[in-house]
Design a protein around this motif. Structure first.
Motif, short mmCIF file in Angstrom:
data_model
loop_
_atom_site.label_atom_id
_atom_site.label_comp_id
_atom_site.label_asym_id
_atom_site.label_seq_id
_atom_site.Cartn_x
_atom_site.Cartn_y
_atom_site.Cartn_z
N GLU A 270 0.83 -1.20 0.00
CA GLU A 270 0.00 0.00 0.00
C GLU A 270 0.87 1.25 0.00
OE1 GLU A 270 -2.59 -0.21 3.28
OE2 GLU A 270 -3.77 -1.89 2.49
N MET A 271 0.30 2.33 -0.55
CA MET A 271 1.02 3.59 -0.57
C MET A 271 1.07 4.17 0.85
SD MET A 271 2.01 4.33 -3.62
CE MET A 271 2.23 6.09 -3.60
N PRO A 272 2.17 4.83 1.25
CA PRO A 272 2.20 5.52 2.54
C PRO A 272 1.04 6.51 2.62
CG PRO A 272 4.38 5.44 1.57
CD PRO A 272 3.43 4.95 0.52
N THR A 273 0.39 6.61 3.79
CA THR A 273 -0.84 7.39 3.91
C THR A 273 -0.68 8.83 3.46
OG1 THR A 273 -1.58 6.00 5.73
CG2 THR A 273 -2.59 8.17 5.54
N ALA B 4 -10.18 0.43 3.64
CA ALA B 4 -9.99 0.29 5.08
C ALA B 4 -9.42 1.61 5.61
CB ALA B 4 -9.04 -0.86 5.40
N VAL B 5 -9.54 1.82 6.91
CA VAL B 5 -8.97 3.03 7.51
C VAL B 5 -7.46 2.97 7.38
CG1 VAL B 5 -8.73 4.38 9.62
CG2 VAL B 5 -10.88 3.19 9.13
N PRO B 6 -6.83 3.98 6.78
CA PRO B 6 -5.38 3.93 6.57
C PRO B 6 -4.62 4.20 7.86
CG PRO B 6 -6.23 6.05 5.86
CD PRO B 6 -7.42 5.22 6.25
N CYS C 247 -8.46 12.01 3.00
CA CYS C 247 -8.43 10.81 2.15
C CYS C 247 -9.77 10.68 1.44
CB CYS C 247 -8.17 9.57 2.99
SG CYS C 247 -6.49 9.41 3.60
N GLU C 248 -10.16 11.67 0.71
CA GLU C 248 -11.46 11.69 0.06
C GLU C 248 -11.37 11.20 -1.38
OE1 GLU C 248 -12.30 15.85 0.88
OE2 GLU C 248 -13.70 15.22 2.44
#
Length: 288
Positions: free
Chosen positions: A80-83, A103-105, A96-97
């Motif tokens: 996954e990409m870093p948040t 899932a919640v990052p 994060c729209e």
């Protein structure tokens, strides 16, 4: 004699002679340009005080795309990409729209506000916010959340606003006590999915939005702090004298309530006149 004169003039002129300019001079750098060594000499130290290394100043050629732009950063071990590269992190707020996350990052520990609207999040777990104690606002509007673990919000002692609108919830989890706004409109909530004491201890709750669900009754034990209550377009068929007021106390006034909406329910409000005697304004809904 002539030979001596010739030698005299030869020794006199040779020291003043200059060699012809070379025709193979190396090309000069354009005016104002600097070599890599000159740039390196002026490089500022890193923010932590450590001296900068040459690799910190250079961008590898193989990291560039066809047009010279940088490629996407490397992904985490889980793929996954870093948040804060996938989302936008700004002064304690994480946006994060419309990023299609399911899932919640992972969030920075200093996060106070999370906006994760219009994604594909299905579940909220107790681990999602276990190490984020400073959260004050969570907005999950427009996801596909079906399940929230009961302890998901239990450690969020500072949380003031929580929006779960436009999801697929059939029941509510335990809510943090300092909430001032709770929005769960347009879900699939039924009365059996809301525990009797869900709102009882929320002594700061001012705005409660539960419209466009499948509730059969008004949730019990609504807090005194409540100002706005939206219950329109549910399946509420009846109310009692104790729903909003106190049948054993005719002097009781619920002074803070400014708006109660009950339109779009199969209830005729005119049949329940004693249910509103403690209110400053009559609820919005069908009377005739």
């Amino acid at each position: 004699m002539k030979t001596l004169q010739a030698l005299f003039f030869w020794f006199l002129l040779v020291p003043w002679a200059k060699p012809a300019p070379s025709t193979t001079q190396s090309p000069r750098a354009p005016a104002g340009s600097r070599t890599s060594e000159e740039i390196w000499d002026d490089a500022e130290p890193l923010p932590d005080g450590k001296p900068m290394k040459k690799k910190d100043l250079m961008i590898p050629r193989d990291a560039r795309g066809d047009e010279g732009s940088l490629e996407q950063p490397a992904r985490n071990d889980d793929g996954e990409m870093p948040t804060c590269l996938l989302c936008v992190c700004l002064s304690g707020s994480v946006y994060c729209e419309e990023t299609d996350i399911d899932a919640v990052p992972p969030l920075p520990k200093e996060t106070s506000y999370l906006y994760a609207r219009f994604n594909k999040i299905k579940k909220i777990t107790a681990k999602d916010f276990a190490d984020i104690p400073n959260l004050r606002r969570l907005d999950f509007t427009g996801n596909v959340i079906e399940d929230i673990e009961d302890g998901a919000f239990s450690r969020l002692s500072l949380l003031e606003e929580l929006s779960l609108a436009e999801n697929l919830l059939v029941k509510l989890p335990a809510l943090p006590s300092k909430l001032t706004l709770f929005n769960a409109r347009q879900n699939k909530l039924r009365s059996k999915g809301i525990k009797a004491n869900t709102f009882k201890k929320l002594t700061n709750l001012s705005y409660l939005y539960l419209d466009h669900n499948e509730l059969e009754s008004v949730p019990p034990h609504l807090p005194e702090s409540l100002r706005v209550l939206h219950l329109q377009f549910n399946n509420i068929a009846g109310i009692t004298d104790d729903t909003f007021c106190r049948s054993n106390d005719t002097r009781y006034i619920r002074s803070r309530v400014d708006e109660i909406r009950l339109e779009g329910n199969p209830i005729l409000l005119a049949k329940h006149p004693n249910s509103f005697i403690c209110l400053k304004r009559l609820p919005t809904g069908t009377y005739y």
